[in-house]
Design a protein around this motif. Structure first.
Motif, PDB file in Angstrom:
ATOM      1  N   ASP A  12     -12.481  -2.934  -5.013  1.00  0.00           N
ATOM      2  CA  ASP A  12     -12.920  -1.598  -5.215  1.00  0.00           C
ATOM      3  C   ASP A  12     -11.785  -0.530  -6.085  1.00  0.00           C
ATOM      4  O   ASP A  12     -12.104   0.162  -6.783  1.00  0.00           O
ATOM      5  CB  ASP A  12     -12.786  -0.947  -3.709  1.00  0.00           C
ATOM      6  N   THR A  13     -10.630  -0.884  -5.747  1.00  0.00           N
ATOM      7  CA  THR A  13      -9.564  -0.176  -6.447  1.00  0.00           C
ATOM      8  C   THR A  13      -8.491  -1.123  -7.414  1.00  0.00           C
ATOM      9  O   THR A  13      -7.444  -0.603  -7.677  1.00  0.00           O
ATOM     10  CB  THR A  13      -8.703   0.670  -5.510  1.00  0.00           C
TER      11      THR A  13
ATOM     12  N   TYR B 130     -19.419  -4.040   4.800  1.00  0.00           N
ATOM     13  CA  TYR B 130     -17.754  -3.975   5.202  1.00  0.00           C
ATOM     14  C   TYR B 130     -17.623  -2.740   6.299  1.00  0.00           C
ATOM     15  O   TYR B 130     -18.566  -1.869   6.376  1.00  0.00           O
ATOM     16  CB  TYR B 130     -17.115  -3.379   4.058  1.00  0.00           C
ATOM     17  N   ASP B 131     -16.622  -3.006   6.878  1.00  0.00           N
ATOM     18  CA  ASP B 131     -16.055  -2.126   7.855  1.00  0.00           C
ATOM     19  C   ASP B 131     -16.336  -0.688   7.557  1.00  0.00           C
ATOM     20  O   ASP B 131     -16.749   0.102   8.402  1.00  0.00           O
ATOM     21  CB  ASP B 131     -14.946  -2.665   8.772  1.00  0.00           C
TER      22      ASP B 131
ATOM     23  N   TYR C  92      -7.221   0.585 -10.423  1.00  0.00           N
ATOM     24  CA  TYR C  92      -6.180   1.602 -10.403  1.00  0.00           C
ATOM     25  C   TYR C  92      -4.792   0.652  -9.995  1.00  0.00           C
ATOM     26  O   TYR C  92      -3.738   1.284 -10.596  1.00  0.00           O
ATOM     27  CB  TYR C  92      -6.469   2.358  -8.960  1.00  0.00           C
TER      28      TYR C  92
ATOM     29  N   ARG D 239     -14.508  -8.323   6.431  1.00  0.00           N
ATOM     30  CA  ARG D 239     -14.793  -7.094   6.992  1.00  0.00           C
ATOM     31  C   ARG D 239     -16.124  -6.944   7.765  1.00  0.00           C
ATOM     32  O   ARG D 239     -16.461  -6.065   8.523  1.00  0.00           O
ATOM     33  CB  ARG D 239     -15.074  -5.994   5.758  1.00  0.00           C
TER      34      ARG D 239
ATOM     35  N   GLU E  81      -9.900   0.060  -0.917  1.00  0.00           N
ATOM     36  CA  GLU E  81     -10.250   1.304  -0.586  1.00  0.00           C
ATOM     37  C   GLU E  81      -8.965   2.186   0.044  1.00  0.00           C
ATOM     38  O   GLU E  81      -8.833   3.498   0.069  1.00  0.00           O
ATOM     39  CB  GLU E  81     -11.484   2.034  -0.095  1.00  0.00           C
ATOM     40  N   ASN E  82      -8.449   1.349   0.960  1.00  0.00           N
ATOM     41  CA  ASN E  82      -7.201   1.747   1.541  1.00  0.00           C
ATOM     42  C   ASN E  82      -5.879   1.856   0.852  1.00  0.00           C
ATOM     43  O   ASN E  82      -4.672   2.417   1.247  1.00  0.00           O
ATOM     44  CB  ASN E  82      -6.853   1.244   2.895  1.00  0.00           C
ATOM     45  N   MET E  83      -5.845   1.012  -0.124  1.00  0.00           N
ATOM     46  CA  MET E  83      -4.282   1.242  -0.883  1.00  0.00           C
ATOM     47  C   MET E  83      -4.199   2.528  -1.446  1.00  0.00           C
ATOM     48  O   MET E  83      -4.996   2.949  -1.982  1.00  0.00           O
ATOM     49  CB  MET E  83      -4.599   0.180  -2.283  1.00  0.00           C
ATOM     50  N   ASN E  84      -2.859   2.826  -1.575  1.00  0.00           N
ATOM     51  CA  ASN E  84      -2.469   4.039  -1.873  1.00  0.00           C
ATOM     52  C   ASN E  84      -1.051   3.725  -2.589  1.00  0.00           C
ATOM     53  O   ASN E  84      -0.758   2.652  -2.831  1.00  0.00           O
ATOM     54  CB  ASN E  84      -2.445   5.157  -0.643  1.00  0.00           C
ATOM     55  N   PRO E  85      -0.535   5.031  -3.213  1.00  0.00           N
ATOM     56  CA  PRO E  85       0.730   4.705  -4.108  1.00  0.00           C
ATOM     57  C   PRO E  85       1.729   4.055  -3.168  1.00  0.00           C
ATOM     58  O   PRO E  85       2.623   3.478  -3.823  1.00  0.00           O
ATOM     59  CB  PRO E  85       1.025   6.245  -4.352  1.00  0.00           C
TER      60      PRO E  85
ATOM     61  N   GLU F  69      -4.900  -5.355   3.164  1.00  0.00           N
ATOM     62  CA  GLU F  69      -5.533  -3.981   3.143  1.00  0.00           C
ATOM     63  C   GLU F  69      -7.034  -4.008   2.456  1.00  0.00           C
ATOM     64  O   GLU F  69      -7.055  -4.658   1.295  1.00  0.00           O
ATOM     65  CB  GLU F  69      -4.653  -2.822   2.801  1.00  0.00           C
ATOM     66  N   TYR F  70      -8.032  -3.253   2.931  1.00  0.00           N
ATOM     67  CA  TYR F  70      -9.143  -3.038   1.997  1.00  0.00           C
ATOM     68  C   TYR F  70      -8.565  -2.101   0.834  1.00  0.00           C
ATOM     69  O   TYR F  70      -7.893  -1.381   1.133  1.00  0.00           O
ATOM     70  CB  TYR F  70     -10.042  -2.362   3.057  1.00  0.00           C
TER      71      TYR F  70
ATOM     72  N   SER G 166     -10.906   5.874   1.731  1.00  0.00           N
ATOM     73  CA  SER G 166     -10.012   5.399   2.397  1.00  0.00           C
ATOM     74  C   SER G 166     -10.031   5.794   4.176  1.00  0.00           C
ATOM     75  O   SER G 166     -10.577   6.942   4.352  1.00  0.00           O
ATOM     76  CB  SER G 166      -8.560   5.754   2.001  1.00  0.00           C
TER      77      SER G 166
ATOM     78  N   THR H  15     -11.868  -8.905  -0.289  1.00  0.00           N
ATOM     79  CA  THR H  15     -12.665  -9.914  -0.138  1.00  0.00           C
ATOM     80  C   THR H  15     -12.312 -11.487  -0.831  1.00  0.00           C
ATOM     81  O   THR H  15     -12.762 -12.412  -0.060  1.00  0.00           O
ATOM     82  CB  THR H  15     -14.034  -9.640  -1.065  1.00  0.00           C
TER      83      THR H  15
END
Lengths: 472, 472
Positions: B213-214, A414-415, B217, B143, B180-184, B177-178, A381, B135
């Motif tokens: 990516d996530t 990707y970025d 999760y 991206r 990998e930046n997703m959070n709780p 949001e990409y 992240s 994507t």
């Protein structure tokens, strides 16, 4: 960070037979490992006395039959136990002697590579079998029953006398460790022993029996420490202890021996079941294999490629794409051993909700390398970026692998990847994170300068990077 | 541990067309997303103007054809660009209206479950399509080209007008949001939005477009936060951006819509390619799926089981073993939403050479839970035992999963496992470590007491523990 190699846990008491069962063993003056005939009221059984299963009643003696199967014989039915052949039960290795041992040693510099000298001959391969512990080396699953007494390679060999049909086996006990306890010190000791054997003894191949939990880490470690080995070095494990009817130990061992006997290739390999049958054994490259199942016999899989070879009875099918530069004759002169490993490497698996502030701990610690196990093509992240930058500025090397397991890290797509590249994070292509950790420990441990270190990490040494391979 | 949800990155400039290409767009008063006829010297093309590929020459305009394929049209060949239908290019969602929308809302409490009311009818399903980024939501891989302007669900829908043949789709932009930046925090926001839609709006199903990516999760997070959902909630991603001829976006979306239309089951699912063809889409349970390849279209795999369903054209084949209690009608009254997540959970992957002293850091930090990703059946080296004991005494919960990915943690088989159990380490069966992290965040986040917390972690809530499932 103190670590010990425990060589003292090798206990030879028969403690797992107790009370009733021990009494009858004493009465007939036999013990664990004895080859016996047991006469009961109804039948006679020939086999080797095994340790009792922990869960078995004390009313049974466990006998390994010639067929490979074990039976429990009720004590109260036993009339007589006759020890059949005391010589075969000595505590010494019981390998058949190889007629070649009578030849003058070192008659020429290539004498260690006997394979090339006996084309067309029927000579069996001469193999060093190094035992390090693990399920394969247990007649009973020793971790359930405290059976630490029967764990040496020689005893493994005595449990499978049929192995002598396939090769001249020289069993040797190195250590007796659950593989989750194996650490870089064990890797060094094992690599040193193998290196010595390659330089000074004359084997056609070496088999290392090893617990499966971390066998792929150890096979990576040997692949980096011992480059251009002139003979095949094959790690073999077992997902079922060797005394169980369902054990894969014997077929994996025989697969490894057959591979050593027939292959023209050298290198570090792992031999395990290819599927759930006993018919096909897969021979994987040491750096491109992973334990992907907790319990199945075909738990080990090659990453991003078919295995190096498939062994089905006496047929060996090679994956032609994996054979570059691995012919024995070509490389025996270039054998190098660098067997040190550093422990200044941390493997960090990223996950959503991972707190970037955790990374600040590494500013206070002594780690030189962080292997990031990122998502997808190699991402973490964006809130991690500033602290990663600080770590890299502080001289810590940060490498990227993927938690996907299969496929290749590509950080230019990707970025996120490009931002990480700009910070100085170094992608490791399709190296598994497990192999990446081991490689970093090895490259650091052998005193590489910073520039060399990064170059070595990014360059394929031992097939750990295989972008050219076809996906399967 | 501050985290933000960035809702401001939704930029609608045409910056990826520049110089020559932008000039010609200006000349004919058209822009990205316009449905146009382009007349060239040789032919006429009908389609939607897409962002230029970053790597494309500036001499081309990229047009998405009705066939789903894109072509680059050389500027110097263009005679005229005619905007075809301005109404369809408005910034508002362009879903066909559903005739059912004219019915009185809330005419009874089950009106949200329209599926049951139209047995035998030809009504298309009414679906909320929530876009979160990734994507799939990019006409070009955003991206690589900064194409943040065309990422909403409505634009995704306009890129695939054929989707209207399969359902009444109500697209909605939640965030961009990409993954990998997703959070709780994102999980909570998404779960809240879905919960609101289930309670107040009347959809037959909900599709969430998500970065891959996530995605597994997030599907776990929704599975815990939203229990007994009365409709199917399907996460859909894409391994190739939606404008590429090879894109899997369309087939994954159509698979999800078909599943929603035809299934009697509800729950949280992930729909992605089952294999490398476009023919079969796998529908996975949200808690038992993992991204196992960095780039392949069939990167997502169900763990320890076949997928919940396979969708092949209009045929859906169900895995009968996974259907207990997931019939829509049975559970719609029991729908619960608990959408908080704690960030006091750490995922720690063990490896040989891991320094046990590292664990002491956790005595100074604020984590309440450590998920250990151990080796094999659930092991770490014995030198970790004393510090794990300290952590557990200090009130930190330590759970065990396996880095093998497939199979079940069993800590009663070997000494190491039994020793860890004795210390208070809690095995999590065949829960993946990714799902275990999410479950712990969820169980902690919803203010569970210590005793309840452990019980909830060990008990199957949403098929995250599936020991009864057959292995495949």
């Amino acid at each position: 960070m103190t670590r010990n190699i425990d060589l003292d846990s090798h206990d030879s008491s028969d403690k797992n037979y107790s009370r009733n069962s021990q009494k009858i063993l004493n009465k007939f003056n036999v013990s664990l490992g004895y080859e016996v005939k047991i006469v009961t009221k109804k039948a006679e059984f020939f086999g080797i006395i095994l340790p009792r299963y922990e869960t078995f009643s004390d009313k049974y003696i466990v006998l390994k039959l010639k067929s490979g199967y074990n039976i429990g014989i009720e004590i109260e039915n036993i009339i007589e136990i006759i020890s059949k052949n005391v010589d075969q039960l000595s505590k010494k290795p019981i390998a058949k002697s190889d007629p070649r041992d009578n030849a003058t040693a070192n008659d020429d510099n290539n004498s260690r590579n006997l394979f090339d000298k006996r084309n067309g001959s029927k000579l069996l391969p001469k193999i060093l079998l190094i035992s390090t512990g693990g399920t394969i080396a247990s007649k009973i699953d020793y971790r359930t029953g405290g059976v630490t007494s029967l764990l040496s390679a020689s005893e493994l060999y005595s449990a499978f006398p049929e192995l002598s049909d396939y090769g001249y086996i020289y069993p040797e006990f190195l250590f007796n460790e659950y593989s989750e306890n194996m650490n870089p010190n064990h890797w060094s000791a094992l690599a040193d022993r193998i290196s010595f054997a390659i330089r000074n003894e004359h084997y056609d191949g070496i088999i290392v029996s090893h617990g499966t939990d971390t066998m792929h880490y150890t096979s990576s470690a040997l692949s980096f420490a011992l480059q251009n080995v002139p003979i095949p070095v094959v790690l073999v494990g077992s997902q079922r202890s060797s005394d169980r009817p369902s054990s894969d130990a014997f077929s994996n061992l025989v697969g490894a021996i057959r591979f050593i006997k027939d292959t023209k290739h050298s290198g570090i390999f792992v031999c395990m079941h290819h599927n759930t049958s006993d018919e096909v054994i897969a021979c994987h490259l040491g750096t491109r294999v992973r334990k992907n199942h907790t319990s199945k016999r075909d738990a080990f899989k090659s990453l991003d490629a078919m295995p190096f070879a498939l062994i089905e009875n006496s047929d060996i099918t090679y994956n032609k794409l994996l054979h570059n530069g691995m012919e024995r004759a070509n490389i025996s002169k270039n054998f190098t051993s660098k067997t040190a490993f550093s422990d200044k490497v941390f493997l960090l698996k990223f996950y959503p909700g991972f707190s970037s502030s955790f990374l600040e701990n590494f500013l206070q610690m002594d780690y030189k390398v962080i292997i990031l196990e990122g998502t997808g093509l190699g991402h973490v992240s964006k809130d991690c970026f500033p602290i990663l930058e600080k770590l890299i500025e502080a001289g810590i090397f940060v490498f990227m692998t993927s938690q996907c397991i299969f496929g290749t890290v590509r950080m230019t797509v990707y970025d996120t990847g490009r931002d990480l590249l700009a910070l100085g994070v170094i992608p490791l292509s399709n190296m598994s994170s497990e192999t990446a950790v081991v490689k970093a420990m090895w490259a650091l441990g052998n005193n590489t300068g910073a520039e060399d270190f990064v170059r070595i990490m990014k360059t394929d040494c031992s097939s750990e990077i295989s972008n050219m391979l076809p996906l399967v």
